[in-house]
Design an enzyme around this catalytic site. Structure first.
Site, short mmCIF file in Angstrom:
data_model
loop_
_atom_site.label_atom_id
_atom_site.label_comp_id
_atom_site.label_asym_id
_atom_site.label_seq_id
_atom_site.Cartn_x
_atom_site.Cartn_y
_atom_site.Cartn_z
N TYR A 201 -34.88 28.41 -30.08
CA TYR A 201 -33.74 28.01 -30.91
C TYR A 201 -32.89 29.22 -31.26
O TYR A 201 -31.66 29.20 -31.10
CB TYR A 201 -34.25 27.32 -32.17
CG TYR A 201 -33.17 26.73 -33.04
CD1 TYR A 201 -32.52 25.56 -32.68
CD2 TYR A 201 -32.79 27.35 -34.23
CE1 TYR A 201 -31.52 25.00 -33.47
CE2 TYR A 201 -31.79 26.81 -35.04
CZ TYR A 201 -31.17 25.64 -34.65
OH TYR A 201 -30.18 25.09 -35.44
N LYS B 200 -28.96 29.99 -30.11
CA LYS B 200 -27.87 30.11 -31.09
C LYS B 200 -27.26 31.52 -31.09
O LYS B 200 -26.04 31.66 -31.29
CB LYS B 200 -28.38 29.75 -32.48
CG LYS B 200 -28.78 28.28 -32.64
CD LYS B 200 -27.61 27.34 -32.38
CE LYS B 200 -27.93 25.90 -32.75
NZ LYS B 200 -26.78 25.00 -32.58
#
Length: 256
Positions: free
Chosen positions: A161, A165
Site C-alpha cells: 500500500y 501511494k
C-alpha cells in the site's frame, strides 16, 4: 452569485471520479455535483453506483455510470474511452479508487502486491494518459490523486500500500512537470484514516484503531466529506496556482 462562490464553482465542468460507489468516492460525487459538476462515476459495484447516480441527479446534475475493474489493464482504458465517447472531454479527473492488504513484507502475496499496484497506481496512470490529451487540447484541466499519509510515514504491514501511494505522489509531480505548461493542475491529497468501509475493515477494532488515533494530534479519524471538500478546492478555479503539491489532510499526524 457572489464572487468568492464563483471561484469555487464547477458549473459546466465534467468530472470523472473513480471508486465512486462508496466511501470517499460516493461523497466526492455528491460534493462535486453540489458545486455544479456533471459526474462520470466509475466503480465495480452496481448498487453503489446507482446510489451515486441518484445523489448526483438529486443535485440537478448529469451522471454517467461506468462499471469497470480498475485492477485490470483494460478496465481504466475502457472507462476513459466510454467517458470520452459519451461526453467528448473530461475537465476534472479524480483518481480516488484504492485498495489495501494488511500483510507484513515477508507475508505479502504477489497477487496482492500486483492488485494494489494495479488499482492504486497503474489505473491513475492509465486514466490520466487517456484523458490528458483533451485537457492539453483545451489548455485546461484538473487532476487530483487521492493518496495517503502512509505514502510518507511507514506503517506496519502496509508495504504494498505504501509503495503504491508513494508512487502515486511521484506520478503527480511528473504530471506537473509535463502538463503544467498546458494549464493542467495536478495535485495529490493524502488523508489520515477515514472511516469508510475500507477504513472500518483495517481500523474498526478498537485494539487497532485506538493506538492509531492516539498518534493523531487532533485525536480523531477523518470523515469522507473532509476529503471531498479539499478535492473540491483543488478541482475549482480557486486553486489555479497550486500544482505538483502533496497535501496532507491528516489531523497533524505527519507533523509529529
Amino acid at each position: 452569485m457572489a464572487e468568492f462562490t464563483e471561484r469555487f464553482s464547477l458549473t459546466g465542468k465534467k468530472a470523472l471520479v473513480t471508486g465512486a460507489s462508496k466511501g470517499i468516492g460516493a461523497e466526492l460525487c455528491r460534493v462535486l455535483a453540489d458545486a455544479g459538476a456533471d459526474i462520470v462515476a466509475v466503480a465495480r459495484e452496481p448498487k453503489g453506483l446507482r446510489e451515486a447516480k441518484q445523489a448526483v441527479e438529486a443535485a440537478g446534475r448529469r451522471c454517467l455510470v461506468i462499471e469497470a475493474d480498475l485492477a485490470t489493464v483494460e478496465g481504466p482504458k475502457a472507462a476513459a474511452r466510454t467517458a470520452l465517447e459519451a461526453w467528448g472531454a473530461i475537465d476534472i479527473l479524480v483518481n480516488n479508487a484504492g485498495t489495501t492488504a494488511v500483510e507484513s513484507i515477508l507475508d505479502t502475496r504477489l497477487e496482492n502486491w500486483d492488485r494494489l499496484m494495479g488499482v492504486n497506481l497503474r489505473a491513475p496512470f492509465l486514466l490520466a494518459q487517456a484523458l490528458a490529451p483533451k485537457m492539453i487540447e483545451k489548455r485546461a484541466g484538473k487532476i487530483v490523486n487521492v493518496s495517503s499519509q502512509t505514502s510518507e510515514v511507514a506503517l506496519d504491514k502496509h508495504a504494498a500500500y505504501m509503495a503504491s501511494k508513494a508512487g502515486l505522489n511521484a506520478l503527480t509531480k511528473v504530471m506537473t512537470v509535463e502538463w503544467a505548461k498546458y494549464n493542467i493542475q495536478s495535485n495529490a491529497v493524502c488523508p489520515t484514516v477515514i472511516m469508510t468501509p475500507m477504513g472500518e475493515m483495517v481500523w474498526g477494532d478498537p485494539k487497532v484503531g485506538d493506538p492509531m488515533r492516539a498518534k493523531i494530534p487532533l485525536g480523531r479519524f477523518g470523515k469522507p466529506v473532509e476529503i471531498a471538500d479539499l478535492v473540491l478546492f483543488l478541482a475549482s478555479p480557486a486553486s489555479d496556482l497550486i500544482t505538483g503539491q502533496i497535501i496532507f489532510a491528516d489531523g497533524g499526524y505527519t507533523a509529529v
